[in-house]
Design an enzyme around this catalytic site. Structure first.
Site, PDB file in Angstrom:
ATOM      1  N   ASP A  92     -51.469  10.471  -3.391  1.00 44.89           N
ATOM      2  CA  ASP A  92     -52.551  10.051  -2.161  1.00 44.89           C
ATOM      3  C   ASP A  92     -52.125   8.551  -1.856  1.00 44.89           C
ATOM      4  OD1 ASP A  92     -54.356   9.769  -0.577  1.00 44.89           O
ATOM      5  OD2 ASP A  92     -55.693  10.040  -1.734  1.00 44.89           O
ATOM      6  N   SER A  93     -51.595   8.104  -0.698  1.00 47.16           N
ATOM      7  CA  SER A  93     -51.974   7.037  -0.321  1.00 47.16           C
ATOM      8  C   SER A  93     -52.359   6.186  -0.961  1.00 47.16           C
ATOM      9  CB  SER A  93     -51.519   7.452   1.227  1.00 47.16           C
ATOM     10  OG  SER A  93     -52.873   7.226   1.745  1.00 47.16           O
ATOM     11  N   GLY A  94     -53.098   6.713  -0.874  1.00 45.20           N
ATOM     12  CA  GLY A  94     -54.946   4.855  -1.350  1.00 45.20           C
ATOM     13  C   GLY A  94     -55.480   4.540  -0.337  1.00 45.20           C
ATOM     14  N   GLY A  95     -55.030   5.232   1.236  1.00 46.97           N
ATOM     15  CA  GLY A  95     -55.781   5.063   2.185  1.00 46.97           C
ATOM     16  C   GLY A  95     -58.095   5.271   2.010  1.00 46.97           C
ATOM     17  N   PHE A  96     -58.407   6.313   1.238  1.00 48.35           N
ATOM     18  CA  PHE A  96     -58.852   6.752   0.767  1.00 48.35           C
ATOM     19  C   PHE A  96     -59.837   5.212   0.303  1.00 48.35           C
ATOM     20  CE2 PHE A  96     -62.803   8.019  -1.125  1.00 48.35           C
ATOM     21  CZ  PHE A  96     -63.451   8.867  -0.583  1.00 48.35           C
ATOM     22  N   ASP A 265     -57.562  19.293  -4.335  1.00 48.90           N
ATOM     23  CA  ASP A 265     -57.257  19.007  -5.726  1.00 48.90           C
ATOM     24  C   ASP A 265     -59.269  17.837  -5.502  1.00 48.90           C
ATOM     25  OD1 ASP A 265     -57.953  15.719  -4.916  1.00 48.90           O
ATOM     26  OD2 ASP A 265     -57.368  16.620  -2.746  1.00 48.90           O
ATOM     27  N   CYS A 303     -62.045  33.290 -21.068  1.00 46.38           N
ATOM     28  CA  CYS A 303     -61.351  32.501 -20.333  1.00 46.38           C
ATOM     29  C   CYS A 303     -60.157  31.799 -21.481  1.00 46.38           C
ATOM     30  CB  CYS A 303     -61.997  31.177 -19.992  1.00 46.38           C
ATOM     31  SG  CYS A 303     -61.125  29.728 -19.948  1.00 46.38           S
TER      32      CYS A 303
END
EC number: 2.4.2.29
Length: 373
Positions: A92-96, A265, A303
């Site tokens: 992830d770009s880290g913008g959030f 994700d 499972c």
């Protein structure tokens, strides 16, 4: 090097299954991606993670830039060498995180200036800088630096965020030069349908290897998120993977797949595991509960995860959680990740078998689809 092949469609919905090819192997879709924010899925080794059936793992640019720094990761051969994971990865770009976690000093068309919460130093994050960090980290997929508006936000604020997101995407494309890494753009637009549609068209025009839908699961009503997905997905290219960011609940993934989303994700499975909660049959079980204290049966007999197949019982997990033993958190996290991966695999199989619309669309907690996964 990168490609997306669709192998089956649902006749009654927009659901499809396929394969996203990356330099580190295939990602069969629809697929949930576990989150390893700091180059680790919390409490789980890469060997254990592989046993869950995980294919693609997500890490975060913001956090890795702050600690340990992209130079150290690059010296280890990138994220794959640093954490010992040989499968596909996405950053992830880290913008959030910049907008939600950082102490913002300034935001303008150039980028964002914020204070490092670890040491107080000022960091100047531009689209070019975020792209350079991700190239150094070396994941298979890098996300463009975007502005994620909060919920609620005014229409004017969201207009500004979209304008910046699209301008920043152009700068990310210009700065990106790593051939063995795909750059994905991100659709924004808040809860304004016309802005979502404009953003979808603008991002699609860049003709990147994949597109994400961002700015969801930020506090908006779940029905609003469903509407965003329904409005946006038909405007995205059909021959490229579509990624819905930050979503990991069963119903929301099923609704999104029915509308043509391929990748997801979320930190949910490990966050729940760290709080003693297991995902079983569409329910959330608090393993601290006294009803499990004398229950010597597997958590979920059907499972195949290391926890359930390893013979760890509900009583044992209850004991570990009550005793605050770290093993309990690891075992529950392994189970929860496997649970979500099994669910997306079951959706893929249902699409191929022609029964997705009966079993999963719309998916409800008491649906008979439970027996399929």
């Amino acid at each position: 090097m990168f490609g997306f092949e669709i192998s089956a469609h649902c006749a009654n919905t927009a659901a499809r299954c396929g394969c996203f090819h990356t330099p580190h192997g295939p990602v069969h879709t629809p697929r949930f991606m576990p989150v390893g924010t700091l180059a680790t899925v919390k409490g789980i080794s890469t060997d254990q993670l592989a046993r869950t059936g995980a294919q693609m793992v997500l890490s975060n640019t913001y956090h890795l830039h702050l600690q340990p720094g992209e130079e150290i990761v690059a010296a280890a051969g990138g994220l794959h060498g640093f954490m010992g994971w040989d499968g596909p990865m996405l950053t992830d770009s880290g913008g959030f995180q910049v907008f939600s976690l950082g102490d913002l000093n300034k935001i303008d068309d150039r980028g964002v200036v914020f204070r490092n919460p670890r040491d107080g130093r000022i960091i100047d994050m531009t689209p070019e800088h975020a792209t350079q960090i991700q190239m150094a980290l070396g994941a298979d997929v890098a996300m463009a630096f975007d502005q994620c508006p909060p919920y609620p936000a005014t229409e004017n604020d969201v207009i500004d965020a979209c304008r910046r997101t699209h301008a920043w995407l152009a700068r990310c494309v210009e700065a990106h030069s790593r051939d063995n890494q795909a750059l994905f753009g991100i659709v924004q637009g808040g809860c304004f349908p016309h802005l979502r549609r404009e953003s979808a068209r603008a991002v699609a025009d860049f003709d990147l290897p994949g597109i994400a839908v961002g700015g969801v699961s930020v506090g908006e009503p779940v029905e609003e998120m469903h509407r965003i997905v329904r409005d946006v997905t038909p405007l995205l290219p059909t021959h490229k993977p579509r990624y819905l960011m930050g979503i990991g609940t069963l119903r929301e993934m099923a609704v999104a797949v029915a509308n043509g989303i391929d990748l997801f994700d979320c930190v949910l499975p490990t966050r729940l595991g760290r709080h003693g909660t297991a995902l079983v049959g569409g329910e959330r079980w608090n393993l601290r509960n006294a009803r499990f204290r004398h229950d010597h049966t597997p958590l979920d007999p059907s499972c195949p995860c290391p926890t359930c197949s390893g013979g760890h019982t509900r009583a044992y997990l209850n004991h570990l959680i009550r005793s605050e033993e770290l093993l309990g958190l690891t075992l529950l996290s392994l189970h929860n990740i496997t649970h979500l991966l099994r669910f997306t695999t079951a959706m893929s199989q249902a699409i191929r078998d022609g029964c997705f619309s009966e079993d999963f669309a719309p998916w409800e907690p008491d649906s008979p689809a439970h027996h399929t996964w």
